[in-house]
Scaffold this active site. Structure first.
Site, mmCIF file in Angstrom:
data_model
loop_
_atom_site.group_PDB
_atom_site.id
_atom_site.type_symbol
_atom_site.label_atom_id
_atom_site.label_comp_id
_atom_site.label_asym_id
_atom_site.label_seq_id
_atom_site.Cartn_x
_atom_site.Cartn_y
_atom_site.Cartn_z
ATOM 1 N N ALA A 114 0.844 -1.197 0.000
ATOM 2 C CA ALA A 114 0.000 0.000 0.000
ATOM 3 C C ALA A 114 0.878 1.246 0.000
ATOM 4 C CB ALA A 114 -0.899 -0.007 1.233
ATOM 5 N N ASN A 167 8.980 9.499 4.269
ATOM 6 C CA ASN A 167 7.709 10.101 3.869
ATOM 7 C C ASN A 167 6.893 10.489 5.093
ATOM 8 O OD1 ASN A 167 4.828 8.721 4.043
ATOM 9 N ND2 ASN A 167 6.358 7.056 4.048
ATOM 10 N N MET A 211 3.485 11.499 4.267
ATOM 11 C CA MET A 211 2.369 11.799 3.373
ATOM 12 C C MET A 211 1.092 12.098 4.141
ATOM 13 S SD MET A 211 3.975 11.567 0.519
ATOM 14 C CE MET A 211 2.677 11.650 -0.695
ATOM 15 N N GLY A 212 0.812 11.316 5.198
ATOM 16 C CA GLY A 212 -0.381 11.587 5.999
ATOM 17 C C GLY A 212 -1.671 11.055 5.395
ATOM 18 N N PHE A 213 -1.602 9.895 4.758
ATOM 19 C CA PHE A 213 -2.809 9.265 4.198
ATOM 20 C C PHE A 213 -3.554 10.215 3.249
ATOM 21 C CE2 PHE A 213 -3.561 6.213 8.066
ATOM 22 C CZ PHE A 213 -2.508 5.427 7.647
ATOM 23 N N ASN A 250 -6.236 -1.435 1.915
ATOM 24 C CA ASN A 250 -5.651 -0.990 3.175
ATOM 25 C C ASN A 250 -6.420 0.233 3.662
ATOM 26 O OD1 ASN A 250 -3.732 0.620 4.888
ATOM 27 N ND2 ASN A 250 -2.328 -1.051 4.415
ATOM 28 N N SER A 282 1.018 3.653 10.654
ATOM 29 C CA SER A 282 1.693 4.774 10.012
ATOM 30 C C SER A 282 2.108 5.789 11.075
ATOM 31 C CB SER A 282 0.777 5.460 8.996
ATOM 32 O OG SER A 282 1.353 6.681 8.568
ATOM 33 N N ASN A 307 2.518 8.902 10.517
ATOM 34 C CA ASN A 307 2.223 10.232 9.986
ATOM 35 C C ASN A 307 0.813 10.737 10.274
ATOM 36 O OD1 ASN A 307 4.840 10.346 8.785
ATOM 37 N ND2 ASN A 307 4.085 8.987 7.172
ATOM 38 N N THR A 308 0.029 9.973 11.011
ATOM 39 C CA THR A 308 -1.290 10.417 11.468
ATOM 40 C C THR A 308 -1.265 10.460 12.989
ATOM 41 O OG1 THR A 308 -2.468 9.490 9.558
ATOM 42 C CG2 THR A 308 -3.750 9.881 11.554
ATOM 43 N N LYS A 340 -1.760 -4.334 10.063
ATOM 44 C CA LYS A 340 -0.397 -3.925 9.725
ATOM 45 C C LYS A 340 0.220 -3.217 10.919
ATOM 46 C CE LYS A 340 2.328 -1.713 6.081
ATOM 47 N NZ LYS A 340 2.278 -1.078 4.743
ATOM 48 N N THR A 358 6.695 -5.182 8.378
ATOM 49 C CA THR A 358 6.317 -4.042 9.187
ATOM 50 C C THR A 358 6.156 -2.787 8.329
ATOM 51 O OG1 THR A 358 8.636 -3.447 9.562
ATOM 52 C CG2 THR A 358 7.635 -4.905 11.171
ATOM 53 N N ASN A 359 5.568 -1.754 8.944
ATOM 54 C CA ASN A 359 5.448 -0.452 8.310
ATOM 55 C C ASN A 359 6.786 0.277 8.402
ATOM 56 O OD1 ASN A 359 4.279 1.969 7.243
ATOM 57 N ND2 ASN A 359 2.324 1.440 8.192
ATOM 58 N N GLY A 398 13.141 1.240 3.325
ATOM 59 C CA GLY A 398 14.296 0.845 2.536
ATOM 60 C C GLY A 398 15.087 -0.252 3.223
#
Length: 367
Positions: A67, A116, A118-120, A143, A179, A181-182, A218, A246-247, A272
């Site tokens: 995702a 990143n 990005m924040g969904f 996802n 994530s 980022n939220t 996840k 994992t994320n 990465g």
């Protein structure tokens, strides 16, 4: 080779996010021209040894696009022609949202890594539902995550809304609580929060579908080992179908990129090859607890067939790639599959499932 010698250097002249949108647009345009789909399918590598039965589906190979690449489910059919065993779209949220301010995606070429935040960013679950109803040739996972503006107290209702809209079209459904980022999202990984969330999503699935739908969660690599163990036991308790591990990570350890450059990128999730060690640790820990009762999907630092095979040897039934695909280009899934098939046969296994079965039978609790 053309991608790495010509196209990738040109894309690197552009901002990472714009380069992503441009490359994805070009892929979709090639697919639409006469013989375009056949041209893209030249990257595929098919081998009966790679076929996997998991999550109630048959995957032609175990390599899934993670995702984040096709957030709004606008190109999953085009991406499938490149030779992925499945495409996972999203993360999709109950409400449309723009995500975090730009710039929010950064390359670390010395590490073949990305950062990143990005924040969904996505158009919302309702917008994607119509496109996901279209026929597809490989399994499509969906996802789902929490809308940023929704408070933690309303998280369950938000996930249930996305489930109601999207579950009818999914081959499997992933609850993303990992994530970075939220704000507040990772707090949902605590057992007290995760148990009612997963139970509510499953109840909604039963309302909108007659046939079973595999449900996965996840998780993040930054969890303490005892929390990973607790999630593994919860998966068994709730009879979850799978765990994706994992994320991205919030740590910055082990990078070759100078600290000053990394600091300029700011906050966000790192992905990465630097994730490989921790991702493997988490995978082995999960496998030692769930054994063969839960499907494990490994992601984080997978670039090559050797990387994928190490995850299978550690008990992963399926693997996912994202950053490796960004750096390696459209030939990446085929190259991974070709090498993976050779390694499986070299070690005397009949197929991927045979190798995974051996890993499960020899797994022991991690110290």
């Amino acid at each position: 080779m053309l991608y790495q010698t010509l196209l990738r250097p040109l894309l690197y002249c552009l901002s990472p996010e714009f380069a992503h949108h441009l490359a994805f647009f070009l892929l979709r345009m090639v697919y639409r021209v006469p013989l375009g789909a056949r041209l893209l399918s030249a990257f595929r590598y098919a081998d009966p040894a790679l076929r996997v039965s998991a999550l109630g589906k048959t995957f032609e190979n175990p390599v899934i696009l993670a995702a984040g690449f096709d957030k709004d489910a606008i190109g999953f059919r085009e991406l499938s022609t490149l030779g992925f065993g499945a495409i996972e779209v999203g993360t999709l949220t109950g409400q449309a949202q723009p995500g975090n301010p730009t710039p929010r995606l950064f390359r670390l070429p010395k590490d073949r890594a990305l950062i990143n935040r990005m924040g969904f960013n996505n158009r919302g679950s309702a917008d994607a539902a119509g496109r996901l109803a279209a026929p597809h040739t490989v399994p499509v996972g969906i996802n789902i995550g929490k809308t940023k503006s929704v408070p933690e107290s309303g998280a369950i209702e938000d996930y249930v809304l996305s489930t109601r809209l999207l579950a009818p079209y999914a081959d499997y459904l992933v609850v993303n609580v990992s994530s970075p980022n939220t704000p507040g999202l990772r707090a949902l990984q605590s057992i007290d929060s995760l148990r009612p969330l997963l139970a509510a999503v499953r109840q909604e699935i039963l309302k909108v579908r007659e046939e079973p739908l595999p449900l996965l969660v996840k998780i993040a690599p930054d969890l303490a080992n005892e929390d990973i163990d607790a999630i593994a036991h919860l998966a068994l308790e709730l009879s979850l179908d799978g765990i994706i591990a994992t994320n991205t990570t919030t740590t910055r350890d082990g990078l070759n990129t100078p600290d000053a450059v990394v600091e300029l990128c700011g906050k966000g999730g790192l992905s990465g090859p630097v994730l490989e060690r921790r991702s493997l640790e988490v995978l082995r820990r999960l496998r030692s607890i769930v054994e063969d009762r839960v499907c494990l999907v490994s992601v984080g630092g997978i670039e090559t067939g050797e990387d994928a095979y190490r995850r299978i040897q550690a008990g992963a039934t399926l693997v996912q790639i994202y950053t490796g695909f960004v750096y390696g280009g459209p030939s990446t899934p085929g190259q991974i599959c070709r090498k993976l098939a050779r390694m499986i046969r070299h070690d005397g296994y009949a197929n991927v499932e045979d190798a995974v079965g051996h890993a499960c039978s020899t797994s022991r609790p991690d110290s």
